[in-house]
Write a protein that holds these residues in place. Structure first.
Motif, short mmCIF file in Angstrom:
data_model
loop_
_atom_site.label_atom_id
_atom_site.label_comp_id
_atom_site.label_asym_id
_atom_site.label_seq_id
_atom_site.Cartn_x
_atom_site.Cartn_y
_atom_site.Cartn_z
N UNK A 16 -6.04 2.56 -3.86
CA UNK A 16 -6.29 3.81 -3.37
C UNK A 16 -7.14 3.68 -2.21
N UNK A 17 -6.97 4.83 -1.45
CA UNK A 17 -7.92 4.92 -0.34
C UNK A 17 -9.35 5.02 -0.90
N UNK A 18 -10.45 4.46 0.11
CA UNK A 18 -10.13 3.78 1.41
C UNK A 18 -10.00 2.23 1.33
N UNK A 19 -9.34 1.69 0.14
CA UNK A 19 -8.80 0.38 0.40
C UNK A 19 -8.01 -0.09 1.60
N UNK A 20 -8.24 -1.34 1.76
CA UNK A 20 -7.73 -1.71 3.31
C UNK A 20 -5.89 -1.66 3.09
N UNK A 21 -5.64 -2.01 2.04
CA UNK A 21 -4.21 -2.01 1.73
C UNK A 21 -3.55 -0.51 2.00
N UNK A 22 -4.37 0.46 1.55
CA UNK A 22 -3.72 1.82 1.62
C UNK A 22 -4.11 2.21 3.21
N UNK A 23 -5.13 1.87 3.96
CA UNK A 23 -5.39 2.10 5.38
C UNK A 23 -4.28 1.59 5.99
N UNK A 24 -3.99 0.13 5.85
CA UNK A 24 -2.84 -0.65 6.44
C UNK A 24 -1.55 0.27 6.36
N UNK A 25 -0.98 0.62 5.32
CA UNK A 25 0.37 1.29 5.11
C UNK A 25 0.21 2.72 5.82
N UNK A 150 -18.18 -11.79 0.07
CA UNK A 150 -17.16 -10.51 0.26
C UNK A 150 -16.69 -9.66 -0.89
N UNK A 151 -17.36 -10.01 -2.06
CA UNK A 151 -16.93 -9.24 -3.40
C UNK A 151 -15.22 -9.65 -3.58
N UNK A 152 -14.78 -8.66 -3.94
CA UNK A 152 -13.32 -8.84 -4.24
C UNK A 152 -12.30 -8.55 -3.11
N UNK A 153 -13.04 -8.29 -1.87
CA UNK A 153 -12.42 -7.95 -0.66
C UNK A 153 -11.48 -6.59 -0.97
N UNK A 154 -12.21 -5.64 -1.57
CA UNK A 154 -11.63 -4.41 -1.68
C UNK A 154 -12.40 -3.33 -1.42
N UNK A 155 -11.79 -1.98 -1.74
CA UNK A 155 -12.89 -0.97 -1.36
C UNK A 155 -14.34 -0.88 -1.75
N UNK A 156 -14.50 -1.31 -3.02
CA UNK A 156 -15.94 -1.30 -3.44
C UNK A 156 -16.56 -2.30 -2.62
#
Length: 228
Positions: A16-25, A150-156
């Motif tokens: 979910x937002x603001x995850x980079x995958x959500x932003x990309x889509x 970079x942690x889990x490379x996610x929104x967190x």
């Protein structure tokens, strides 16, 4: 020729937002999020079925998976190598033994993938040790990109918009498309009358790396690592 579509494959609990995958889509017309069912309680067969359906509807796409989505892609390509997939970007794959909610996806595959791939790993990812991710990249025949702390490379972890992810995808597209295809951020075709040899590819910072074949490309190319 138009660029291939990008199929975005989320992990446990979705992206979910603001995850980079959500932003990309949301910001790229050619990017489609794969609607994997029950993201909080993932079922391997249901997820594989949905991803296969998307690949059949959009052949020759580039797959971009995060966490459990990256694992799903590796498992599917390893077991069904004839699927028409152009390349795969595998970001922060998850160690499936760390949670009972994803243990049904065990064991992690360790066979070579049939398409060009890049695995991006973090040095402090709580879901997979850095060395383990590097070993998987070798097993899968993938380039390996060190994303640093970079942690889990996610929104967190603050990923949010992650333009470097798109650069990595574009690099994969550039090496698998016809030489006269323009890829954003990379050189276009040479003028008529000049050599038709494909030019070296450069990222936005001007770093040069080659475009080797899927069989001969280096597995831990430092110039690729510098893209992250």
């Amino acid at each position: 020729m138009t660029l291939p579509k990008t199929l975005i494959v989320h992990g446990l609990d979705g992206s979910p937002a603001p995850h980079w995958q959500h932003w990309w889509a949301a910001t790229e017309a050619g990017a489609l999020a794969v609607d994997l069912p029950a993201p909080a309680c993932p079922d391997p067969l249901a997820w594989e079925t949905e991803l296969i359906g998307m690949i059949l509807r959009h052949p020759d796409s580039i797959l971009v998976g995060h966490s459990l989505g990256a694992v799903l892609i590796a498992q599917l390509l390893g077991s069904v190598p004839d699927l028409r997939v152009r390349a795969a970007l595998l970001v922060a794959p998850a160690e499936v033994s760390l949670s009972g909610r994803i243990s049904a996806f065990a064991p992690l595959p360790e066979r070579r993938l049939p398409v060009p791939a890049v695995l991006v790993a973090s040095r402090n990812d709580p879901w997979m040790r850095f060395g383990r991710a590097r070993d998987l990249a070798k097993s899968w025949g993938s380039r390996f990109v060190d994303q640093g702390i970079a942690g889990h490379i996610n929104a967190a972890a603050g990923y949010g918009p992650w333009p470097r992810g798109k650069e990595l995808r574009n690099a994969l597209a550039a090496e698998t498309l016809a030489p006269d295809t323009h890829v954003p951020g990379f050189p276009g075709p040479e003028p008529k009358g000049q050599s038709t040899a494909r030019p070296s590819l450069r990222d936005a910072a001007g770093l040069t790396y080659g475009s080797p074949s899927r069989h001969d490309r280096p597995r831990n190319d430092r110039s690729w690592a510098r893209l992250a």
